[in-house]
Design a protein around this motif. Structure first.
Motif, short mmCIF file in Angstrom:
data_model
loop_
_atom_site.label_atom_id
_atom_site.label_comp_id
_atom_site.label_asym_id
_atom_site.label_seq_id
_atom_site.Cartn_x
_atom_site.Cartn_y
_atom_site.Cartn_z
N ARG A 451 50.05 26.20 33.37
CA ARG A 451 48.67 25.96 33.78
C ARG A 451 47.85 27.22 33.50
NH1 ARG A 451 46.70 24.42 39.97
NH2 ARG A 451 44.47 24.19 39.51
N ILE A 452 46.62 27.06 33.09
CA ILE A 452 45.73 28.19 32.85
C ILE A 452 44.67 28.22 33.95
CG2 ILE A 452 44.05 29.23 31.27
CD1 ILE A 452 45.66 27.82 29.01
N LEU A 453 44.57 29.35 34.64
CA LEU A 453 43.57 29.54 35.69
C LEU A 453 42.55 30.57 35.21
CD1 LEU A 453 45.85 29.62 38.86
CD2 LEU A 453 44.51 27.71 37.97
N ASN A 454 41.30 30.22 35.21
CA ASN A 454 40.24 31.10 34.73
C ASN A 454 39.65 31.92 35.89
OD1 ASN A 454 40.21 30.24 31.93
ND2 ASN A 454 39.41 28.29 32.71
N GLY A 455 38.92 32.97 35.51
CA GLY A 455 38.19 33.73 36.53
C GLY A 455 38.73 35.10 36.82
N LEU A 456 39.62 35.66 35.96
CA LEU A 456 40.11 37.01 36.19
C LEU A 456 39.12 38.00 35.56
CD1 LEU A 456 42.41 38.90 37.19
CD2 LEU A 456 43.36 38.76 34.88
N THR A 457 38.53 38.86 36.39
CA THR A 457 37.63 39.90 35.92
C THR A 457 38.42 41.19 35.74
OG1 THR A 457 35.75 38.91 37.05
CG2 THR A 457 35.54 41.21 36.40
N ILE A 458 38.32 41.79 34.56
CA ILE A 458 39.11 42.97 34.25
C ILE A 458 38.22 44.20 34.22
CG2 ILE A 458 40.60 44.06 32.53
CD1 ILE A 458 41.44 41.27 31.64
N ASP A 459 38.47 45.13 35.12
CA ASP A 459 37.77 46.41 35.16
C ASP A 459 38.41 47.32 34.13
OD1 ASP A 459 36.79 48.94 35.74
OD2 ASP A 459 36.71 48.58 37.90
N SER A 460 37.60 47.85 33.24
CA SER A 460 38.13 48.68 32.16
C SER A 460 38.86 49.92 32.67
CB SER A 460 36.99 49.11 31.21
OG SER A 460 36.03 49.86 31.92
N SER A 461 38.57 50.32 33.90
CA SER A 461 39.23 51.51 34.45
C SER A 461 40.47 51.16 35.27
CB SER A 461 38.25 52.28 35.34
OG SER A 461 37.85 51.50 36.46
N ALA A 462 40.74 49.85 35.43
CA ALA A 462 41.88 49.43 36.26
C ALA A 462 43.20 49.69 35.54
CB ALA A 462 41.75 47.96 36.62
N SER A 463 44.21 50.02 36.32
CA SER A 463 45.55 50.24 35.76
C SER A 463 46.20 48.91 35.43
CB SER A 463 46.42 50.99 36.76
OG SER A 463 46.70 50.16 37.90
N ALA A 464 47.24 48.97 34.62
CA ALA A 464 47.99 47.76 34.27
C ALA A 464 48.55 47.11 35.53
CB ALA A 464 49.11 48.09 33.30
N GLN A 465 49.00 47.92 36.49
CA GLN A 465 49.57 47.37 37.71
C GLN A 465 48.54 46.60 38.51
OE1 GLN A 465 52.98 47.61 38.65
NE2 GLN A 465 52.19 45.93 39.89
N VAL A 466 47.30 47.12 38.57
CA VAL A 466 46.24 46.44 39.30
C VAL A 466 45.92 45.10 38.64
CG1 VAL A 466 43.77 46.51 39.87
CG2 VAL A 466 45.23 48.51 40.29
N ILE A 467 45.78 45.11 37.33
CA ILE A 467 45.48 43.86 36.61
C ILE A 467 46.62 42.86 36.78
CG2 ILE A 467 45.05 42.87 34.33
CD1 ILE A 467 43.75 45.54 33.55
N SER A 468 47.84 43.34 36.67
CA SER A 468 49.00 42.46 36.84
C SER A 468 49.02 41.86 38.24
CB SER A 468 50.29 43.23 36.56
OG SER A 468 51.43 42.42 36.72
N ASP A 469 48.76 42.67 39.25
CA ASP A 469 48.75 42.18 40.63
C ASP A 469 47.66 41.12 40.82
OD1 ASP A 469 50.84 43.82 41.29
OD2 ASP A 469 49.59 45.36 42.23
#
Length: 523
Positions: A451-469
């Motif tokens: 399933r694909i869920l939309n709506g993830l906002t990615i902060d360019s300064s965020a770490s990979a761990q933050v984005i993954s979480d």
């Protein structure tokens, strides 16, 4: 609902074509270097999943190569000397060495062996395992067998080169050196064994096999998985001569990460040349796995399945000519004893004139079509440098991806939807994504729902761990897990799901570059 293979083929070609059109040329890398790099990355994607969920390529009769029977003075393959005019020169299974086969992505290395029993007077003293061009039927007379052995240039521990090293020993050392340079790779060594002489299970025959395996394991310097290893991590395989490999539970990470092994030896006696696969006492060796059982409870024997199951590709081609069918039909036709896919499913190719003039050649079309079903590996004949069949097996990264990793930027694999009807890219790793969808999967690693869920906002300064979480939380809120496809069948299913997405949508996958390990990993 399943599509016919013709419909799937037309669709897959459009999908792959879209990825190729979008690609950028990586500076300083040739196209073939990218192919080899993509195959290496791809071979490691599914290492958290059971072995029978992984997809690889391999080679058939890997050691019977023109490279090894040639006079190699100055590195030039002359095919001269005692090998001149033999089938290993004129009609070999392979033309490149094992290092180049491994570099192109082969992870199933097969040695076709003939075991000479003690009543054969020309058997080399102390050695009985001959690596051959093809199996020789049981019952062949001594003189006729000797002529055939000479004709096909059988080589093995019985024949030594000018330095006194055994033929197969040198190839095992070559595999070992490659693995030293690729510590995250897992290779199967498949022994497909025939026999000559009186059919009996003598202590001498078992001793011959054990001596051969001892030579292999010594040459592979501690890299071979053993049954004691499995017991040490909780797989109590204690039935049928302790020859069963739990491929529906064991993962590559178990073998490589926990046990620090990189080679699994699987073997069977060919049914045309003596006892068929299964619990043959000659295979009751600490390092040989010859079967699996169709059960899930460890230690409880079920219906015994040979390991691997590897019908010739001509079986598929002949069936396809008769009717349109889907993956379920393919399973019942090629693997009738393993409908639940508890074992390893291979497709075997043989392009030699001696074996029918090429009726069993694995083609690019075969790979593109069959990889949409749960095939574990293709064993190809005459794998060549820059072989287009290797590129046909790349289901993951788009051409020339992943691009160079940028310091300080979170690098995740992505799928970018290019057309909501037909064209979807393969994996890319663009660095300028601010908003993305997330690929979520069910808990089943082998046959997940997507399933694909939309709506993830990615902060360019965020770490990979933050984005993954954040991605994990988004999936978990819907009772699912942040996922990534680990084989071409899963990628095919994922691409079907992306059809509901708008053009230009970026879908984040749980497949990222780990700077501490300096490699791409899935979690």
């Amino acid at each position: 609902m399943y599509l016919s293979f013709k419909q799937q083929k037309k669709k897959l070609l459009s999908l792959l074509g879209a990825g190729i059109l979008l690609c950028q040329i990586s500076q300083g890398e040739t196209h073939q270097e990218w192919v080899n790099r993509a195959m290496l990355l791809q071979s490691e994607i599914g290492q958290n999943a059971p072995l029978n969920a992984q997809f690889q390529i391999g080679t058939h009769n890997s050691g019977i190569s023109r490279y090894y029977v040639s006079d190699q003075e100055d590195g030039i393959s002359k095919c001269g000397g005692s090998a001149a005019g033999t089938m290993a020169c004129e009609d070999p299974n392979q033309v490149i060495n094992l290092t180049d086969q491994l570099n192109q992505g082969a992870r199933h290395i097969e040695f076709d062996l003939v075991q000479l029993f003690p009543d054969y007077p020309f058997r080399d003293k102390g050695h009985a395992m001959y690596e051959c061009h093809f199996h020789i039927k049981s019952g062949t007379s001594g003189a006729e067998a000797q002529a055939l052995l000479n004709k096909v240039v059988c080589r093995s521990g019985a024949l030594k080169d000018g330095n006194g090293e055994h033929y197969t020993q040198k190839m095992a050392q070559e595999i070992n050196q490659w693995l030293n340079e690729h510590p995250h790779s897992l290779v199967y060594v498949y022994l497909d064994i025939g026999q000559l002489g009186v059919v009996r299970k003598s202590s001498q025959a078992t001793s011959d096999m054990n001596n051969f395996i001892n030579m292999l394991t010594a040459s592979l310097s501690g890299k071979v998985l053993s049954k004691d290893d499995l017991n040490n991590i909780g797989f109590h395989i204690n039935h049928d001569g302790a020859t069963s490999l739990p491929v529906s539970k064991l993962t590559a990470n178990d073998v490589i990460g926990k046990l620090k092994r990189q080679v699994i030896i699987i073997a069977k006696y060919n049914a045309l040349h003596g006892p068929s696969g299964g619990a043959d006492e000659r295979l009751n060796n600490p390092y040989i796995f010859s079967q699996v059982t169709d059960q899930n409870e460890v230690g409880i024997a079920g219906n015994v399945l040979s390991l691997p199951q590897d019908p010739g590709v001509s079986n598929f081609n002949d069936w396809q000519k008769k009717s349109e069918f889907n993956c379920q039909d393919l399973q019942s036709h090629l693997y009738p004893s393993d409908g639940a896919h508890n074992g390893l499913w291979g497709i075997n190719g043989d392009a030699t004139k001696a074996s029918g003039g090429g009726s069993d050649v694995i083609t690019m079309d075969n790979i593109k079509e069959l990889s949409q079903c749960p095939i574990n590996y293709f064993a190809m004949d005459k794998l060549a440098q820059n072989d287009p069949r290797v590129e046909a097996a790349i289901w993951s990264w788009a051409a020339n991806y992943p691009q160079a990793v940028v310091d300080g930027v979170s690098n995740f694999a992505q799928i970018k939807v290019q057309n909501d009807n037909a064209a979807v890219n393969q994996m890319v790793n663009n660095h300028d994504v601010s908003e993305a969808g997330v690929l979520c999967r069910s808990n089943d690693l082998v046959k997940p729902q997507w399933r694909i869920l939309n709506g993830l906002t990615i902060d360019s300064s965020a770490s990979a761990q933050v984005i993954s979480d954040q991605a994990k939380h988004l999936c978990q809120a819907s009772g699912m897990l942040f996922g990534t496809p680990i084989n071409p069948q899963q990628m095919h299913d994922v691409l079907n799901v992306t059809k509901s997405q708008n053009q230009g949508t970026v879908i984040l996958l749980n497949y990222q570059y780990d700077a501490s390990q300096q490699r791409w990993i899935t979690q």
